[in-house]
Structure formats: structure tokens, C-alpha cells
Design a protein around this motif. Structure first.
Motif, PDB file in Angstrom:
ATOM      1  N   GLN A 100      -6.561  22.785  66.450  1.00  0.00           N
ATOM      2  CA  GLN A 100      -6.245  23.933  67.286  1.00  0.00           C
ATOM      3  C   GLN A 100      -7.424  24.168  68.216  1.00  0.00           C
ATOM      4  O   GLN A 100      -8.560  24.261  67.777  1.00  0.00           O
ATOM      5  N   PRO A 120      -8.963  26.393  71.174  1.00  0.00           N
ATOM      6  CA  PRO A 120      -9.083  27.447  72.180  1.00  0.00           C
ATOM      7  C   PRO A 120     -10.037  27.039  73.283  1.00  0.00           C
ATOM      8  O   PRO A 120     -10.981  26.312  73.061  1.00  0.00           O
ATOM      9  N   ARG A 160      -3.651  29.102  70.835  1.00  0.00           N
ATOM     10  CA  ARG A 160      -2.264  28.619  70.827  1.00  0.00           C
ATOM     11  C   ARG A 160      -2.144  27.121  71.073  1.00  0.00           C
ATOM     12  O   ARG A 160      -1.126  26.522  70.724  1.00  0.00           O
ATOM     13  N   SER A 199      -5.371  30.416  75.494  1.00  0.00           N
ATOM     14  CA  SER A 199      -5.623  29.870  74.162  1.00  0.00           C
ATOM     15  C   SER A 199      -7.099  30.023  73.844  1.00  0.00           C
ATOM     16  O   SER A 199      -7.924  29.201  74.226  1.00  0.00           O
TER      17      SER A 199
END
Length: 676
Positions: A2, A4, A42, A279
């Protein structure tokens, strides 16, 4: 993974999760929940097989998170339909990449002509043949999902679906890169030989790798093949996005490419979002907040406000302001704490000032009256010299109010030290001298008719001056040891809320020093009270013992109330105001009690009943002693009185200028002591 976005360092990894080899559905649900722990991040980059990609997308549907994540797939996802078949809605907006590739026509002609007879050198070709044509070559075949036997006459692309593998171009270029490297090495190490030479046999792989990284030739697709200092070939990628809208059929759309630079266009986002989805693991902290990093998540943090007297030093640190500073409103730095003092218009000052002004007016009025009627019997009988001394002390007790409220500076602080205890000292020194004189006269009278020593006005002034000099000596020693100065006390009003913090400008006089300065005066007051108690039985026609006694009792009560209030408010935020007001009011009340009880009755008689302010019969010391002795006997031995009554009359005339007569020279009728 993930990821960001961090505007300072590019791409940052919030979490890095692994897909287990022997995975179950619950494993993928757990992965989605872990990704949601950093919900604002996200964008999720996936390096996974087709089936794993499919399971991740399915898990996001089960968690009702379709459209939340922005999936970024590696070239293992590419433009394949198999990972998203049946769950296309979960893949909307997914961005994938594929290396730029070209179809090599010569390879298609070569590969489609391969058969079991002409491609025996490839040990995996037979297995490929069975899979491609869904048949079995021999009974020992591992393929068990079919019973059809291969004839060997099948043809690739004719009897089966054929599509050139996308990585063929790179395999060809890789082989040629090796060939070019070997060729260049042979030219350098064996210029006079054809083929391998002994130098090449001992050169080793590291030397060959250097030649590989130095090759430069046109590849099978017509593009140049080179390697950078890290050994990587230039990146050339096509970018796809899986889009689903009403204007076109759903599918992968080319949205850009990477050839040394990124080019993007025609992107769409899930849930109809117009702007690029944000994100980030954590939003930037507000001004005045610091980042508290989350362990194991370098891009994630909690925002903590710098509280109290702290300010934001940098992104991750709050620091404490200096003792005389407080944080500014946005806590990016410090600013000086405002300085306050007791203002004249403050309610804490108005009441003491009002009382002091009334007291000063009354004192001046009394003093003027005494001066105007200086030679009248009442004024003379009150002991003029000590009366004026006492009035001076009372006046100073009122004046100290203005010194205590004035803005502190060196001069004001000096006056505070001098006059703080001086007014009370003068007052109680004069009263103590009076009560002590009365006590000695009547005590001496019980023993003999000889007057005691030091009862003349001059002696009384000398005794009073001696008592006052002790106070002044202490003050001068204090001046020498610790010269007066002003300080700013930042602790007194350093409230929890920095906005309410104030520095208090005051003199460098501690609570203990104030009590010590008043201590001598309080000692005189207590001693005077003791003498007032001892002389309480003296006949009221002869002296001021009873008014002095009432004055001292009341004053003691005032100061007994003062001490707990003064020290009980030492920790209060309003300490300066409460203590100053308490001190000044206590001194005003002490002065007012003395003024009211000792002088106002005399002033009343002088002004409103002048007929009483006339010379009456004088009493000699002998007469006074006789009266005191008889009074004492009569009060202590009533049973010895014949017929239950005693009567004594004193009518002796003496010189009115006698040095010890004035204190007993009253404007009352001749003293006739009666005890019934």
C-alpha cells in the motif's frame, strides 16, 4: 504493498504484506482488513499471480470496499482478462503496465513450423504439445484430464489457438546481448584467434558481465539495446486502465506510456471521482502539531498538538518555551508573556485606597484639632507628645496603602521596605510606652509614694524613639544585605492556559520578609496588649487604659485574621492582589481602630462639648497611689469592709505643671471612689 504519496520523498510504502503460499480465503480477507488500517492510503501495488490478484479483488468485494482502493498492477497483470473475469466492477480504475513489445514475424514462422520430429532438442516441447493440443503422447504422460492420444500430425496455429508470447522480443534481444558481449570479449582477448582462446576460458563471469553491460545494438524490434550503470535496460512501458463506462465497451484502455518520461491521458477513476484520488497514510499535521510516527509504518503518523507552553520546533518535535515566554497563537514560536501589576483602577486597589483616603482625612482632622486646642485640659491630659507620635504612626499606616499599590521601581521598593512596618512600629511603640508608664506608676504606688523613673514626657519620647530605632536598624541592615530591586514573577500567574499567563511586576520582597518586617511591630502590639490587660483594673477616671485595651484586643483580632488569609492565598493565581489588599486593609483597620477609640471621643468633647474641656481639680501622685491602693484592696477584700461600705475622697490640690500629673489630669469631677 500500500503506497501513499509523500510530496517530499516520492513514493512511500505504508504497509508491505505477503500473500501466503498455502493461502485460504480468510488470508485475503485479513489482507484487506490490514490495508484498511491505513485507510487514507488507497493506492495498492500488486506483484502477484493471476489467481492471487483475483482473490484480492474478491476479498475487497466481500468487505464492501469496491471503489475504495486504486489497484496498480505489475506486468504480471498487464492486460489479461483472467484475473478480473466475473469481478470486473472490482477492477474498475485499476492501472496496469506492460513492457513495450513488438511482434517478431520471423518467430511466428519459425515456431509454427516446429513439430515433434524437428524440435527434439527442447526437452519441454513434448509437454507443451500435450497442453496445446489437449492430448496424450504416451501412457506415462502426466496429463490426466483427457484420454485422446496425440497423432503427431497436429500443427501449431492450425489445430490450436496461437498467439505470440509477449516476451519473445526480450528473449531474442537477451541472446543477442550475450552474443555481442562474447564477440567483443573475443576481439579484445583473442585478436589473433578465431573462436575461443585460453584467455577467454579463464576470464570468468564478472569480466563477461562488464562486456554485456557495454553492448549497444539494435534489437529485434528495431529499438536500441543498452544497459545503464545498474545493468538495467531502458524502461519502455505501455500503461493501461480498466475502464467501464456508457460510451464504450468495458476493457483495458491505453492511457499512456513510459519512455524515459511519463505520458498520461484519458484516465477515469472509480465511483465517478473527478479529481485524482488522494493516497496518503496520514494527512499533513496542522500548524502547531507534531508528527508521532507509527512504529513499523514509516509513512504513517498521528498528529499531536503541542500543548501547554510548548511550540512546534519541527515536524516531529515540540519544545518548551523559555520561562518568560509563551507560545504564539499558532504555536510556531514563542512570544513574551505580558507583564501586569496592581492597577489603581482595579477593585483590589479601589477599596484600600478609599479607606486610606478616609483615614488620612480623619487623621489630619484629629491632628489639626489637637494642634488648635493644644493647651486645653483634654489635649494636655492625653499626653501631647506621645499623642502626636501615635498620630504620626497612624498616618503612616494609611500612607503605606499608596506605596503598596504604586508601580514597583527601585524607589517604591525602598519606601515599601521602610514604611511597611514603620507606621505600625511608631503606633504600637507609643501605645506600649503609655501602657507601660501607667502600669509602672500603679505598681510603684503599691510599694511607696515615690514616683517611678522615666515617666516624664521627655523620657517617654526617648523610650518610644528607642523602640522605633530597632525597626529602622533592621530595615537598614536589610538594605545592606539585599539592596531593593524589582523582579518579574512568571510563576505566580503561570496558568494552565498560556493565553492567560502573566508576569507579575513586583518588588523583590518575599512573604517571609513581609512578615519579618511586620514581626517587630506585631511583637510590640502583643506586648502592649499584655500591659493593657494588666492595667485593665485601673480606675477609668485616671487614665486611658481601657480604651487602649479595647484598641489592642480589636487589633489582635484583625491581625489574627490577616495571617491565615495572607498565607492561605500563597498558591492562588490572584496572590498579588489578594495579599496586597489584605495587608493594606489590615493596616487601615488597625489605624482606624486606634484613631476611633483613642481620639474620636476626645475630638467629640473638644468640638461639641467645650464646657467639659475645663481645668478641674488636680490629683497628686500621692492621691493617685492612694486611690489605686484603695481600689485594689476594696476590689479584692469586700468581706473586710466594715458595714459593707468604703468611702474615700481625694481632694488634694497640687501643682498643675507637675511632670507626672498630666496623664491623670482629666476634665472629670473629683474622684470619689465608692464600693458598695
Amino acid at each position: 504493498e500500500q503506497t501513499p504519496t509523500d510530496q517530499h520523498s516520492g513514493i512511500c510504502i505504508a504497509q508491505s504484506l505477503k500473500i501466503p503460499h498455502d493461502h485460504k480465503q480468510a488470508d485475503f480477507d485479513k489482507i484487506i482488513q490490514m490495508l484498511l488500517d491505513t485507510r487514507p492510503a488507497r493506492a495498492v501495488i500488486m506483484f502477484a499471480y493471476d489467481e492471487d490478484i483475483r482473490e484480492i479483488l474478491n476479498a475487497s468485494k466481500r468487505a464492501d470496499q469496491v471503489g475504495h482502493f486504486v489497484w496498480i498492477g505489475s506486468d504480471s497483470w498487464g492486460a489479461k482478462n483472467s484475473p478480473i473475469h466475473g469481478i470486473e466492477d472490482a477492477a474498475v480504475g485499476a492501472i496496469t503496465i506492460l513492457p513495450k513489445r513488438a511482434t517478431i514475424a520471423g518467430f511466428d514462422a519459425y515456431f509454427t513450423s516446429r513439430t515433434l520430429e524437428n524440435n527434439r532438442r527442447n526437452v519441454w516441447f513434448a509437454e507443451f504439445w500435450e497442453e496445446n493440443f489437449n492430448c496424450k503422447l504416451m501412457s506415462s504422460s502426466k496429463k490426466e484430464d483427457t484420454s485422446r492420444k496425440c497423432t503427431g500430425q497436429e500443427r501449431i496455429g492450425t489445430d490450436s489457438k496461437y498467439e505470440q508470447e509477449g516476451k519473445v522480443q526480450f528473449v531474442i534481444d537477451a541472446v543477442y546481448a550475450m552474443a555481442h558481449a562474447l564477440h567483443n570479449m573475443q576481439k579484445d582477448l583473442c585478436p589473433e584467434h578465431s573462436g575461443m582462446c585460453p584467455e577467454m576460458e579463464v576470464a570468468g563471469g564478472k569480466k563477461l558481465l562488464k562486456y554485456i553491460r557495454n553492448v549497444n545494438f539494435n534489437g529485434s524490434a528495431g529499438t536500441s539495446v543498452t544497459f545503464n550503470h545498474n545493468g538495467d535496460a531502458p524502461g519502455r512501458y505501455d500503461l493501461f486502465q480498466y475502464q467501464m463506462n456508457n460510451n464504450s465497451s468495458p476493457g483495458y484502455k491505453v492511457i499512456g506510456q513510459w519512455t524515459e518520461t511519463l505520458q498520461l491521458n484519458d484516465m477515469q477513476w472509480p465511483n465517478g471521482e473527478v479529481d485524482i484520488p488522494s493516497s496518503v497514510c496520514s494527512q499533513p499535521c496542522k500548524t502547531g502539531q507534531r508528527k508521532k510516527m507509527v512504529k513499523g509504518m514509516p509513512c504513517c503518523w498521528h498528529c499531536e498538538s503541542c500543548d501547554g507552553y510548548q511550540y512546534q520546533y519541527d515536524e516531529t518535535t515540540c519544545k518548551l518555551c523559555a520561562y518568560n515566554m509563551r507560545p504564539n497563537p499558532n504555536r510556531t514560536g514563542c512570544q513574551p508573556i505580558p507583564i501586569v501589576k496592581l492597577e489603581w483602577h482595579s477593585p483590589w486597589a479601589v477599596i484600600p485606597v478609599f479607606l486610606a483616603m478616609l483615614g488620612i482625612i480623619a487623621t489630619i482632622f484629629v491632628m489639626a484639632t489637637f494642634i488648635r486646642y493644644n493647651d486645653t485640659p483634654i489635649v494636655r491630659a492625653s499626653g501631647r507628645e506621645l499623642s502626636y507620635v501615635l498620630l504620626t504612626g497612624i498616618f503612616l499606616c494609611y500612607i503605606i496603602t499608596f506605596v503598596m499599590i504604586a508601580k514597583p521601581d527601585v524607589a517604591v521598593c525602598s519606601f515599601r521596605r521602610i514604611f511597611l512596618g514603620l507606621g505600625m512600629c511608631i503606633s504600637y511603640a507609643a501605645l506600649l510606652t503609655k501602657t507601660n508608664r501607667i502600669y509602672r506608676i500603679f505598681e510603684e504606688g503599691k510599694k511607696s509614694v515615690t514616683p517611678p523613673r522615666l515617666i516624664s514626657p521627655t523620657s517617654q519620647l526617648a523610650i518610644t524613639s528607642s523602640l522605633i530605632s530597632v525597626q529602622l536598624l533592621g530595615v537598614f541592615i536589610w538594605f545592606g544585605v539585599d539592596p531593593p530591586n524589582t523582579i518579574i514573577d512568571y510563576d505566580e500567574q503561570k496558568t494552565i492556559d498560556p493565553e492567560k499567563a502573566r508576569g507579575v511586576l513586583k518588588c523583590d520582597i518575599t512573604d517571609l520578609q513581609i512578615i519579618c518586617s511586620l514581626g517587630y511591630s506585631i511583637l510590640l502590639m502583643v506586648t502592649c496588649t499584655v500591659y493593657a490587660i494588666k492595667t485593665r483594673g485601673v480606675p477609668e477616671n485616671f487614665n486611658e487604659a481601657k480604651p487602649i485595651g479595647f484598641t489592642m484586643y480589636t487589633t489582635c483580632i484583625v491581625w489574627l485574621a490577616f495571617i491565615p488569609i495572607f498565607f492561605g492565598t500563597a498558591q492562588s493565581a490572584e496572590k498579588l492582589y489578594i495579599q496586597t489588599t489584605t495587608l493594606t486593609i489590615s493596616m487601615n483597620l488597625s489605624a482606624s481602630v486606634a484613631l476611633g477609640m483613642l481620639y474620636m471621643p476626645k475630638v467629640y468633647v473638644i468640638i461639641f462639648h467645650p464646657e467639659l474641656n475645663v481645668q478641674k481639680r488636680k490629683r497628686s501622685f500621692k492621691a493617685v497611689v492612694t486611690a489605686a491602693t484603695m481600689s485594689s484592696r476594696l476590689s479584692h477584700k469586700p468581706s473586710d469592709r466594715p458595714n459593707g461600705e468604703a468611702k474615700t475622697e481625694l481632694c488634694e490640690n497640687v501643682d498643675p505643671n507637675s511632670e507626672y500629673n498630666s496623664s491623670f489630669n482629666t476634665a472629670t469631677p473629683p474622684p470619689i471612689l465608692r464600693a458598695v
